[in-house]
Write a protein that holds these residues in place. Structure first.
Motif, PDB file in Angstrom:
ATOM      1  N   MET A   1      22.931  42.761  44.013  1.00  0.00           N
ATOM      2  CA  MET A   1      23.984  43.403  43.132  1.00  0.00           C
ATOM      3  C   MET A   1      24.552  42.484  42.171  1.00  0.00           C
ATOM      4  SD  MET A   1      28.013  44.135  44.153  1.00  0.00           S
ATOM      5  CE  MET A   1      28.378  42.538  43.740  1.00  0.00           C
ATOM      6  N   GLN A   2      24.785  42.769  40.858  1.00  0.00           N
ATOM      7  CA  GLN A   2      24.925  42.144  39.870  1.00  0.00           C
ATOM      8  C   GLN A   2      26.489  42.453  39.559  1.00  0.00           C
ATOM      9  OE1 GLN A   2      22.179  42.357  36.910  1.00  0.00           O
ATOM     10  NE2 GLN A   2      20.791  40.782  38.014  1.00  0.00           N
ATOM     11  N   PHE A   3      26.724  43.566  39.484  1.00  0.00           N
ATOM     12  CA  PHE A   3      28.196  44.136  39.176  1.00  0.00           C
ATOM     13  C   PHE A   3      28.496  45.547  39.828  1.00  0.00           C
ATOM     14  CE2 PHE A   3      30.977  46.470  36.357  1.00  0.00           C
ATOM     15  CZ  PHE A   3      31.960  45.539  36.268  1.00  0.00           C
ATOM     16  N   LYS A   4      29.462  45.599  40.413  1.00  0.00           N
ATOM     17  CA  LYS A   4      30.078  46.738  40.967  1.00  0.00           C
ATOM     18  C   LYS A   4      31.323  46.879  40.919  1.00  0.00           C
ATOM     19  CE  LYS A   4      29.513  50.115  44.102  1.00  0.00           C
ATOM     20  NZ  LYS A   4      28.944  51.428  43.805  1.00  0.00           N
ATOM     21  N   THR A   5      31.880  48.382  40.635  1.00  0.00           N
ATOM     22  CA  THR A   5      33.199  48.551  40.582  1.00  0.00           C
ATOM     23  C   THR A   5      33.706  49.459  41.714  1.00  0.00           C
ATOM     24  OG1 THR A   5      33.283  48.260  38.313  1.00  0.00           O
ATOM     25  CG2 THR A   5      35.032  49.404  39.130  1.00  0.00           C
ATOM     26  N   ILE A   6      34.810  49.165  42.264  1.00  0.00           N
ATOM     27  CA  ILE A   6      35.168  50.109  43.195  1.00  0.00           C
ATOM     28  C   ILE A   6      36.496  50.689  42.696  1.00  0.00           C
ATOM     29  CG2 ILE A   6      36.074  50.570  45.857  1.00  0.00           C
ATOM     30  CD1 ILE A   6      33.991  48.294  46.314  1.00  0.00           C
ATOM     31  N   ASN A   7      36.796  52.104  42.818  1.00  0.00           N
ATOM     32  CA  ASN A   7      37.973  52.617  42.499  1.00  0.00           C
ATOM     33  C   ASN A   7      38.950  52.835  43.516  1.00  0.00           C
ATOM     34  OD1 ASN A   7      37.492  53.106  39.595  1.00  0.00           O
ATOM     35  ND2 ASN A   7      35.901  54.599  40.277  1.00  0.00           N
ATOM     36  N   ARG A   8      40.256  52.353  43.473  1.00  0.00           N
ATOM     37  CA  ARG A   8      40.973  52.647  44.728  1.00  0.00           C
ATOM     38  C   ARG A   8      42.321  53.208  44.183  1.00  0.00           C
ATOM     39  NH1 ARG A   8      38.024  53.302  48.398  1.00  0.00           N
ATOM     40  NH2 ARG A   8      37.295  51.607  49.519  1.00  0.00           N
ATOM     41  N   GLY A   9      42.759  54.313  44.236  1.00  0.00           N
ATOM     42  CA  GLY A   9      44.123  54.763  43.682  1.00  0.00           C
ATOM     43  C   GLY A   9      43.984  54.832  42.203  1.00  0.00           C
ATOM     44  N   ASP A  10      44.979  54.012  41.589  1.00  0.00           N
ATOM     45  CA  ASP A  10      45.106  53.791  40.349  1.00  0.00           C
ATOM     46  C   ASP A  10      44.678  52.515  39.694  1.00  0.00           C
ATOM     47  OD1 ASP A  10      47.132  52.214  41.363  1.00  0.00           O
ATOM     48  OD2 ASP A  10      48.683  52.765  39.948  1.00  0.00           O
ATOM     49  N   GLY A  11      44.069  51.783  40.961  1.00  0.00           N
ATOM     50  CA  GLY A  11      43.338  50.448  40.363  1.00  0.00           C
ATOM     51  C   GLY A  11      41.863  50.461  40.768  1.00  0.00           C
ATOM     52  N   LYS A  12      41.350  49.207  40.398  1.00  0.00           N
ATOM     53  CA  LYS A  12      39.833  48.966  40.433  1.00  0.00           C
ATOM     54  C   LYS A  12      39.689  47.454  40.834  1.00  0.00           C
ATOM     55  CE  LYS A  12      38.509  52.296  36.482  1.00  0.00           C
ATOM     56  NZ  LYS A  12      37.968  52.326  35.410  1.00  0.00           N
ATOM     57  N   VAL A  13      38.512  47.445  41.576  1.00  0.00           N
ATOM     58  CA  VAL A  13      38.163  46.005  42.255  1.00  0.00           C
ATOM     59  C   VAL A  13      36.912  45.945  41.590  1.00  0.00           C
ATOM     60  CG1 VAL A  13      37.681  44.707  44.090  1.00  0.00           C
ATOM     61  CG2 VAL A  13      39.648  46.267  44.146  1.00  0.00           C
ATOM     62  N   HIS A  14      36.612  44.917  40.663  1.00  0.00           N
ATOM     63  CA  HIS A  14      35.372  44.675  39.928  1.00  0.00           C
ATOM     64  C   HIS A  14      34.526  43.472  40.884  1.00  0.00           C
ATOM     65  CE1 HIS A  14      36.133  47.282  36.782  1.00  0.00           C
ATOM     66  NE2 HIS A  14      37.459  46.532  36.701  1.00  0.00           N
ATOM     67  N   PHE A  15      33.379  43.749  41.092  1.00  0.00           N
ATOM     68  CA  PHE A  15      32.955  42.655  41.947  1.00  0.00           C
ATOM     69  C   PHE A  15      31.773  42.351  41.051  1.00  0.00           C
ATOM     70  CE2 PHE A  15      34.367  44.801  45.424  1.00  0.00           C
ATOM     71  CZ  PHE A  15      34.965  43.882  46.496  1.00  0.00           C
ATOM     72  N   VAL A  16      31.518  40.812  40.749  1.00  0.00           N
ATOM     73  CA  VAL A  16      30.731  40.350  39.687  1.00  0.00           C
ATOM     74  C   VAL A  16      29.932  39.163  40.188  1.00  0.00           C
ATOM     75  CG1 VAL A  16      32.230  38.868  38.497  1.00  0.00           C
ATOM     76  CG2 VAL A  16      30.134  39.915  37.219  1.00  0.00           C
ATOM     77  N   GLU A  17      28.612  38.976  39.978  1.00  0.00           N
ATOM     78  CA  GLU A  17      27.922  37.832  40.391  1.00  0.00           C
ATOM     79  C   GLU A  17      28.355  36.430  39.398  1.00  0.00           C
ATOM     80  OE1 GLU A  17      25.162  34.795  40.188  1.00  0.00           O
ATOM     81  OE2 GLU A  17      25.157  35.978  38.452  1.00  0.00           O
ATOM     82  N   PHE A  18      29.005  35.567  40.031  1.00  0.00           N
ATOM     83  CA  PHE A  18      29.550  34.387  39.180  1.00  0.00           C
ATOM     84  C   PHE A  18      28.794  34.229  37.878  1.00  0.00           C
ATOM     85  CE2 PHE A  18      30.593  29.917  38.363  1.00  0.00           C
ATOM     86  CZ  PHE A  18      31.643  30.120  37.954  1.00  0.00           C
ATOM     87  N   GLY A  19      27.603  33.803  38.107  1.00  0.00           N
ATOM     88  CA  GLY A  19      26.722  33.193  36.904  1.00  0.00           C
ATOM     89  C   GLY A  19      26.658  34.174  35.863  1.00  0.00           C
TER      90      GLY A  19
END
Length: 175
Positions: free
Chosen positions: A1-19
């Protein structure tokens, strides 16, 4: 996984590979837009940079979490922040592993070694508060898991001693 977005209600959590998050995606997209007839690799890069471009401007309702095998020691954070060729983002959290909590620990004294070139003594006698758990440095919150395995950085030390493996459950809460 290099990038993934999870929607939660009116917000978003973005997970990204640091490099990958250190790249100036707007500049890369601009460079690729000047190329006529993109090859397969350039087409993939363009698609990835377009997807990542959402982290260029985040709202207050969005969280940015970087994931990386290695913890970011203070010296390394300073190097990245001082390097004009990278974009050190305003991460809400950095999650890492690699140290295994010191892998070999001595009761009451803690970890004796972590595989980390950025520490003095090449990782021998590391700071006790940095081998596992939560810490903050210069605005970056970081969590380092002890994980389940062991490291073979030193071949004959491929085991854990006085160091319980762990699986972590982190709960994000609004401030």
């Amino acid at each position: 996984m290099q990038f993934k977005t999870i929607n939660r209600g009116d917000g978003k959590v973005h997970f990204v590979e640091f490099g990958l998050s250190l790249i100036d995606t707007s500049a890369k997209l601009e460079q690729l837009s000047e190329v006529s007839g993109l090859n397969q690799e350039e087409t993939y890069q363009k698609s990835l940079y377009e997807e990542l471009n959402v982290i260029e401007v985040l709202t207050d309702q969005e969280i940015l979490i970087s994931l990386y095998h290695y913890p970011l020691v203070d010296r390394r954070i300073d190097i990245h922040k001082d390097d004009p060729s990278v974009v050190f983002r305003d991460y809400d959290l950095h999650i890492a592993g690699h140290y295994h909590g010191g892998q070999i620990r001595i009761p009451l004294l803690g970890a004796r070694m972590v595989p980390e070139a950025y520490y003095e003594n090449n990782g021998f006698f590391p700071p006790r508060d940095r081998v596992s758990g939560f810490w903050e440095y210069d605005g970056l919150n970081q969590y380092v898991s002890r994980g389940l395995g062991s490291s073979n950085a030193i071949g004959f030390l491929n085991f854990r001693l006085f160091n319980t493996p762990e699986i972590n459950l982190l709960t994000l809460e609004r401030k």
